[in-house]
Design an enzyme around this catalytic site. Structure first.
Site, PDB file in Angstrom:
ATOM      1  N   ASP A  61       0.553  -1.101  -0.217  1.00 44.91           N
ATOM      2  CA  ASP A  61       0.277  -0.227  -0.075  1.00 44.91           C
ATOM      3  C   ASP A  61       1.238   1.310   0.003  1.00 44.91           C
ATOM      4  O   ASP A  61      -0.181   2.293   0.611  1.00 44.91           O
ATOM      5  CB  ASP A  61      -0.605   0.004   1.289  1.00 44.91           C
ATOM      6  CG  ASP A  61      -2.534  -1.048   0.767  1.00 44.91           C
ATOM      7  OD1 ASP A  61      -2.504  -1.928  -0.124  1.00 44.91           O
ATOM      8  OD2 ASP A  61      -2.290  -1.576   2.367  1.00 44.91           O
ATOM      9  N   ASP A  72       5.539  -9.293   8.606  1.00 48.90           N
ATOM     10  CA  ASP A  72       5.872  -7.278   9.340  1.00 48.90           C
ATOM     11  C   ASP A  72       7.255  -7.493   8.140  1.00 48.90           C
ATOM     12  O   ASP A  72       8.511  -7.679   8.008  1.00 48.90           O
ATOM     13  CB  ASP A  72       5.619  -6.720  10.100  1.00 48.90           C
ATOM     14  CG  ASP A  72       4.503  -7.116  10.669  1.00 48.90           C
ATOM     15  OD1 ASP A  72       3.152  -7.229   9.670  1.00 48.90           O
ATOM     16  OD2 ASP A  72       4.232  -6.093  12.088  1.00 48.90           O
ATOM     17  N   ASP A 100      10.108  -5.470   8.689  1.00 52.09           N
ATOM     18  CA  ASP A 100      11.657  -5.648   9.708  1.00 52.09           C
ATOM     19  C   ASP A 100      11.873  -6.758   9.994  1.00 52.09           C
ATOM     20  O   ASP A 100      12.596  -7.319  10.405  1.00 52.09           O
ATOM     21  CB  ASP A 100      11.447  -4.737  10.474  1.00 52.09           C
ATOM     22  CG  ASP A 100      10.325  -5.082  11.877  1.00 52.09           C
ATOM     23  OD1 ASP A 100       9.043  -4.611  11.582  1.00 52.09           O
ATOM     24  OD2 ASP A 100      10.367  -4.780  12.482  1.00 52.09           O
ATOM     25  N   ASP A 103      -4.743  -8.110  15.309  1.00 50.42           N
ATOM     26  CA  ASP A 103      -3.578  -9.577  15.258  1.00 50.42           C
ATOM     27  C   ASP A 103      -4.801  -9.676  17.247  1.00 50.42           C
ATOM     28  O   ASP A 103      -5.291 -11.214  17.101  1.00 50.42           O
ATOM     29  CB  ASP A 103      -2.402  -9.327  15.067  1.00 50.42           C
ATOM     30  CG  ASP A 103      -2.169  -8.465  15.900  1.00 50.42           C
ATOM     31  OD1 ASP A 103      -3.203  -7.428  17.185  1.00 50.42           O
ATOM     32  OD2 ASP A 103      -0.895  -8.073  16.532  1.00 50.42           O
TER      33      ASP A 103
END
Length: 497
Positions: free
Chosen positions: A85, A139, A141, A231
């Protein structure tokens, strides 16, 4: 009324410590158990889609893709979705990487609108692969190990909805912020997740470094985007519906720890406000459930854990008023010391010594790390309390990503598609309250120095805030040499011919 409110806030912190000490007993027992043999993959291997939700991640996206490309899983039984996005040049980096690595099954998914933020992106990706049995979420990282998919998928059972791995750290000792953040994460994964699993309590899916059954997601209504912690919301709905979350601390996925005050505050605000939103939402369901008492008590502590931060923030704000009333003889001196809060902080020491031991063998260094963590936590007391209060009101807020910098440092990037800046009012109110607390400390210290001892909660907040601001102004000098953890340099990455 002031004295009662002050002590009640301290007792709320004690409740959190009691819960942590109860989990310590279970986590210790789990750590002493014999390691189970590694299960094998079922045949045929289930189809897994690896989802990589991105929003403006140019510093880390290539490292992420390099690590994912190395995953060892049966050919034809997995695919990668880059749910991108981004509004910067991240898509160009993704396209260039895909062109160089044509053998990796990667699809680049772009949406016109960032509806639902991360939860919306995950839902949109699943709709494109209806044949998927499981979905792995990473994610930007995180640096995933080669055997991640095999080990997670092999641990599923008919009633298991999620297999969650532990978070490791790529930069735990970079500066004071990464030290505090890594201590906090170690406590969650080494103590809370392990202790809750051993005691049969509810566990959390942590939003990344885990694999989820697609059938389970659909059975409880899919992802919901009306919370900042999608989550945690999914974790509660799954387990209240009878599914299990399985945690395996031996599956470690290293990740970047926020390395600046702004990054840490963004992350903390989202987590505090999101969990508080869910505590408000699930209160009635928890009260009416038929879970055993121990499970409900641990779950109540988990759902309302953010209340501890609100309580500490309240103590910081009330401390000058209490000291002034103690000086006037209207409140007993013993109330001014807020012994419950002191007991709560002292009681957490064995908890953190346990959770830090796998990473830090030295007891002395573990104590020092805990004290550093307390200092940073103190600086966030008012900030986190306001985030929790905002979450309890149920007011919606735009999603703000935690900035990543490929190992540390970095400056937060504005979330352009979140609409209004949801934290502007919070920052203003925090600044006003901070000025009032600081002025009150100064006035009391000048007018009646004998009362300064009763100001210890507020002084802790001031000390933490001043130190962190000084560190930020000094350009975040490193406290020790960072341990970067695994990288992808020099590895054999499939290439396009």
């Amino acid at each position: 009324m002031i004295a009662v409110a002050y002590l009640v806030a301290g007792v709320a912190a004690v409740w959190h410590t009691v819960d942590q000490l109860a989990l310590l007993r279970w986590a210790r027992a789990a750590r002493r158990r014999t390691v189970e043999p590694e299960p094998g993959l079922p045949s045929p291997a289930p189809f897994v889609v690896v989802q990589l939700p991105l929003y403006n991640e140019p510093q880390v996206v290539e490292r992420l893709l390099d690590a994912v490309a190395r995953l060892d899983y049966p050919a034809g039984r997995w695919a990668v979705q880059v749910l991108d996005d981004s509004t910067d040049h991240t898509p160009d980096l993704v396209e260039a990487w895909i062109a160089r690595h044509g053998r990796v099954p990667v699809s680049h998914v772009r949406r016109r609108h960032r509806d639902g933020f991360k939860a919306g992106a995950l839902s949109a990706g699943l709709a494109l692969l209806p044949q998927a049995d499981y979905v792995a979420i990473l994610d930007a990282d995180f640096v995933v190990p080669v055997d991640f998919l095999r080990r997670c998928v092999a641990r599923f059972a008919p009633d298991v909805a999620v297999v969650q791995g532990a978070w490791g750290h790529l930069n735990p000792d970079e500066n004071l912020f990464t030290i505090a953040g890594s201590v906090m994460m170690d406590n969650h994964f080494q103590l809370e997740q392990a202790g809750r699993q051993a005691s049969g309590s509810f566990l959390a899916f942590n939003g990344t470094a885990g694999v989820i059954s697609v059938a389970a997601i659909r059975a409880v209504g899919g992802w919901r985007s009306d919370t900042l912690t999608e989550d945690f919301d999914l974790s509660l709905r799954l387990q209240l519906a009878g599914w299990r979350v399985r945690y395996d601390p031996s599956i470690v996925v290293p990740a970047e720890v926020p390395a600046s005050p702004a990054a840490m505050r963004l992350q903390q605000h989202r987590w505090m406000r999101g969990v508080a939103q869910n505590s408000r939402r699930f209160l009635s369901r928890l009260a009416g459930s038929r879970l055993r008492l121990r499970t409900r008590l641990h779950l109540a502590s988990q759902v309302f854990e953010t209340g501890t931060f609100a309580a500490v923030g309240a103590v910081v704000l009330l401390s000058p008023l209490v000291a002034w009333r103690v000086g006037a003889g209207a409140i007993p001196a013993w109330v001014g010391w807020n012994l419950p809060l002191l007991v709560a902080f002292a009681g957490l020491l064995p908890v953190y010594l346990f959770s830090l031991r796998p990473r830090i063998p030295s007891p002395g260094l573990r104590v020092w790390r805990y004290l550093q963590f307390l200092l940073v936590s103190a600086s966030l007391a008012i900030h986190n309390a306001l985030a929790v209060a905002a979450g309890w009101t149920g007011r919606p807020a735009g999603f703000e990503r935690t900035p990543k910098a490929g190992g540390g440092g970095g400056t937060p990037m504005p979330d352009e598609s979140a609409g209004r800046r949801p934290r502007r009012a919070t920052r203003t109110l925090e600044a006003i309250l901070g000025v009032l607390v600081g002025a009150s400390i100064l006035i009391i210290g000048v007018s009646n120095p004998s009362l300064v001892g009763y100001l210890w909660p507020s002084l802790g907040w001031v000390a933490g805030t001043v130190l962190l601001l000084a560190r930020q102004a000094a350009g975040l000098p490193r406290a020790t040499s960072p341990r970067h953890g695994p990288t992808t340099a020099g590895l054999d990455i499939p290439s396009h011919h």
